[in-house]
Design a protein around this motif. Structure first.
Motif, short mmCIF file in Angstrom:
data_model
loop_
_atom_site.label_atom_id
_atom_site.label_comp_id
_atom_site.label_asym_id
_atom_site.label_seq_id
_atom_site.Cartn_x
_atom_site.Cartn_y
_atom_site.Cartn_z
N LYS A 14 0.84 -1.13 0.00
CA LYS A 14 0.03 0.02 0.14
C LYS A 14 0.84 1.15 -0.11
CE LYS A 14 -3.80 -2.61 2.09
NZ LYS A 14 -4.36 -3.02 3.41
N GLN A 15 2.03 1.33 0.57
CA GLN A 15 3.00 2.22 0.75
C GLN A 15 3.58 2.45 -0.56
OE1 GLN A 15 6.07 1.75 3.39
NE2 GLN A 15 6.80 4.15 3.00
N ILE A 16 3.89 1.31 -1.39
CA ILE A 16 4.46 1.29 -2.73
C ILE A 16 3.37 1.96 -3.71
CG2 ILE A 16 5.03 -0.18 -4.69
CD1 ILE A 16 6.34 -2.10 -2.68
N ILE A 17 2.31 1.51 -3.72
CA ILE A 17 1.04 2.07 -4.72
C ILE A 17 0.86 3.59 -4.20
CG2 ILE A 17 -1.35 1.78 -5.15
CD1 ILE A 17 -1.13 -1.27 -4.33
N GLY A 18 0.80 3.86 -3.14
CA GLY A 18 0.61 5.21 -2.49
C GLY A 18 1.48 6.17 -3.19
N GLY A 19 2.76 5.76 -2.86
CA GLY A 19 4.26 6.44 -3.47
C GLY A 19 4.18 6.66 -5.00
N SER A 21 1.59 6.36 -6.85
CA SER A 21 0.65 7.03 -7.34
C SER A 21 0.76 8.78 -7.19
CB SER A 21 -0.59 6.78 -6.39
OG SER A 21 -1.92 7.84 -6.86
N ASN A 22 1.42 9.08 -6.03
CA ASN A 22 1.73 10.62 -5.70
C ASN A 22 2.86 10.94 -6.82
OD1 ASN A 22 -0.05 10.78 -3.44
ND2 ASN A 22 1.49 10.19 -2.07
N GLU A 23 3.73 10.19 -7.07
CA GLU A 23 4.98 10.32 -7.77
C GLU A 23 4.50 10.58 -9.37
OE1 GLU A 23 8.70 11.23 -9.25
OE2 GLU A 23 8.05 11.04 -7.12
N THR A 24 3.47 9.81 -9.82
CA THR A 24 2.97 9.81 -11.24
C THR A 24 1.83 10.72 -11.41
OG1 THR A 24 2.10 7.61 -11.11
CG2 THR A 24 4.20 7.62 -11.94
N LYS A 25 1.34 11.10 -10.08
CA LYS A 25 -0.05 12.01 -10.20
C LYS A 25 -1.33 11.06 -10.81
CE LYS A 25 2.21 16.36 -9.98
NZ LYS A 25 3.75 15.56 -9.66
N GLN A 26 -1.19 9.93 -10.77
CA GLN A 26 -2.54 9.22 -11.13
C GLN A 26 -3.17 8.31 -9.87
OE1 GLN A 26 -2.98 8.68 -14.32
NE2 GLN A 26 -1.36 9.97 -14.77
N PRO A 27 -4.45 8.26 -10.22
CA PRO A 27 -5.46 7.63 -8.89
C PRO A 27 -4.66 6.23 -8.47
CG PRO A 27 -6.77 8.21 -11.06
CD PRO A 27 -5.05 8.51 -11.38
N ALA A 32 -2.64 0.73 -8.76
CA ALA A 32 -2.60 -0.48 -8.34
C ALA A 32 -2.85 -1.48 -9.44
CB ALA A 32 -3.72 -0.84 -7.02
N SER A 33 -4.08 -1.30 -10.32
CA SER A 33 -4.27 -2.15 -11.31
C SER A 33 -3.26 -2.29 -12.21
CB SER A 33 -5.53 -1.64 -12.05
OG SER A 33 -6.66 -1.43 -10.98
N VAL A 34 -2.61 -1.23 -12.69
CA VAL A 34 -1.62 -1.35 -13.78
C VAL A 34 -0.40 -2.19 -13.10
CG1 VAL A 34 0.60 -0.05 -14.82
CG2 VAL A 34 -2.02 0.63 -14.85
N LEU A 35 -0.10 -2.10 -11.82
CA LEU A 35 0.91 -2.73 -11.03
C LEU A 35 0.63 -4.24 -10.94
CD1 LEU A 35 1.99 -0.28 -8.15
CD2 LEU A 35 3.47 -0.79 -10.13
N SER A 36 -0.66 -4.66 -10.58
CA SER A 36 -1.12 -5.87 -10.53
C SER A 36 -0.90 -6.70 -11.83
CB SER A 36 -2.49 -5.96 -9.80
OG SER A 36 -3.35 -5.72 -10.89
N MET A 37 -1.00 -6.01 -12.59
CA MET A 37 -0.92 -6.70 -14.05
C MET A 37 0.55 -6.58 -14.64
SD MET A 37 -3.62 -8.14 -15.26
CE MET A 37 -2.60 -8.45 -16.56
N GLY A 38 1.04 -5.38 -14.55
CA GLY A 38 2.35 -4.99 -15.29
C GLY A 38 3.50 -5.65 -14.33
N LEU A 39 3.61 -5.71 -13.19
CA LEU A 39 4.59 -6.46 -12.53
C LEU A 39 4.80 -8.12 -12.83
CD1 LEU A 39 4.86 -4.73 -9.01
CD2 LEU A 39 6.10 -4.40 -11.16
N PRO A 40 3.77 -8.70 -12.81
CA PRO A 40 3.67 -10.17 -13.51
C PRO A 40 4.07 -10.46 -14.75
CG PRO A 40 1.73 -9.95 -12.09
CD PRO A 40 2.21 -8.57 -12.20
N SER A 119 -0.65 5.90 -22.50
CA SER A 119 0.72 4.93 -22.54
C SER A 119 1.85 5.54 -21.75
CB SER A 119 0.98 4.86 -23.99
OG SER A 119 0.09 4.08 -24.76
N ASN A 120 1.75 6.96 -21.75
CA ASN A 120 2.86 7.86 -21.24
C ASN A 120 2.83 7.39 -19.59
OD1 ASN A 120 5.24 9.49 -21.18
ND2 ASN A 120 3.57 11.04 -20.38
N SER A 121 1.50 7.57 -18.81
CA SER A 121 1.40 7.33 -17.60
C SER A 121 1.76 6.05 -17.26
CB SER A 121 -0.12 7.78 -17.34
OG SER A 121 -0.28 8.87 -17.44
N VAL A 122 1.22 5.01 -18.03
CA VAL A 122 1.56 3.44 -17.68
C VAL A 122 3.22 3.29 -17.63
CG1 VAL A 122 1.61 1.08 -18.59
CG2 VAL A 122 -0.65 2.55 -18.90
N MET A 123 3.95 4.17 -18.62
CA MET A 123 5.44 3.79 -18.78
C MET A 123 5.77 4.44 -17.53
SD MET A 123 7.66 2.65 -20.67
CE MET A 123 9.21 2.62 -20.58
#
Length: 214
Positions: A14-19, A21-27, A32-40, A119-123
């Motif tokens: 949750k700290q990683i997702i929050g950090g 999110s704040n860094e990229t200014k995304q909800p 969390a959704s991009v990370l849950s798909m992207g990291l695997p 795509s830029n935000s995902v990246m």
């Protein structure tokens, strides 16, 4: 051993997702959704690369680097505090380039289509997450004394699907199909189904299930 989705569902996750999110200014929910798909998917790309001796040696070398020894996970406040520094972002881009290679645009495009995020935000999300992921892998590598090609591919498989060998093989096959560009990105729905199915016990499925409509 905790898998990558267990990490995301933990207090540290949750700290990683929050950090990020704040860094990229995304909800936070879309992050969390991009990370849950992207990291695997990123780990599946590493596992694919590690099938060759050269690829395995490159990954083992990266995980042995002091930057990826897991200490970052002990100081996430420092990592995110005041904004993620440029060196870490450059490191993240390098990790993505090595792992995804020519598949990068296909993966980012598929995640963009699935998340409704450009795509830029995902990246940007993947770029900030990549050094954290390598730190987590490096820590697991050390704790389990992984020092061989077969050991590193087994470690990655266990941290992805984390259940039976059959499930690991199926997930890897789906991810490699996406990496090879043999589809229009719709296969990410199948990967999402596996991710949510394997994470339902930990509660992550509930956290992001509404987003994926599962």
């Amino acid at each position: 051993m905790a898998g990558i989705l267990d990490l995301l569902n933990s207090d540290m996750g949750k700290q990683i997702i929050g950090g990020i999110s704040n860094e990229t200014k995304q909800p936070a929910d879309k992050t969390a959704s991009v990370l849950s798909m992207g990291l695997p998917i990123l780990m599946g790309a590493m596992k694919k690369n590690a099938k060759s001796e050269q690829g395995a040696a490159g990954l083992m070398s990266a995980l042995s680097n002091s930057k990826h020894d897991g200490s970052l996970l002990d100081n996430l406040g420092g990592f995110f505090g005041g904004g993620v520094n440029e060196d870490s972002k450059i490191d993240g881009l390098g990790i993505l380039g090595h792992a995804l290679g020519g598949s990068q645009d296909n993966v980012v495009g598929a995640l963009s289509k699935k998340s409704g995020m450009d795509s830029n935000s995902v990246m940007q999300i993947l770029q900030v997450a990549a050094p954290i992921l390598l730190g987590y892998l490096g820590k697991e590598k050390r704790q389990q004394n992984v020092d061989s090609q077969s050991g590193i591919t087994s470690l990655l498989g266990n941290m992805m699907a984390g259940n039976s060998q059959e499930e690991q093989d199926k997930e890897q096959s789906l991810i490699e199909s996406l990496l090879d560009g043999d589809n229009d990105g719709s296969i990410i729905d199948d990967v999402a189904g596996m991710v949510l199915g394997n994470s339902s016990k930990s509660g992550l499925g509930g956290m992001i299930g509404g987003f994926f409509g599962k």
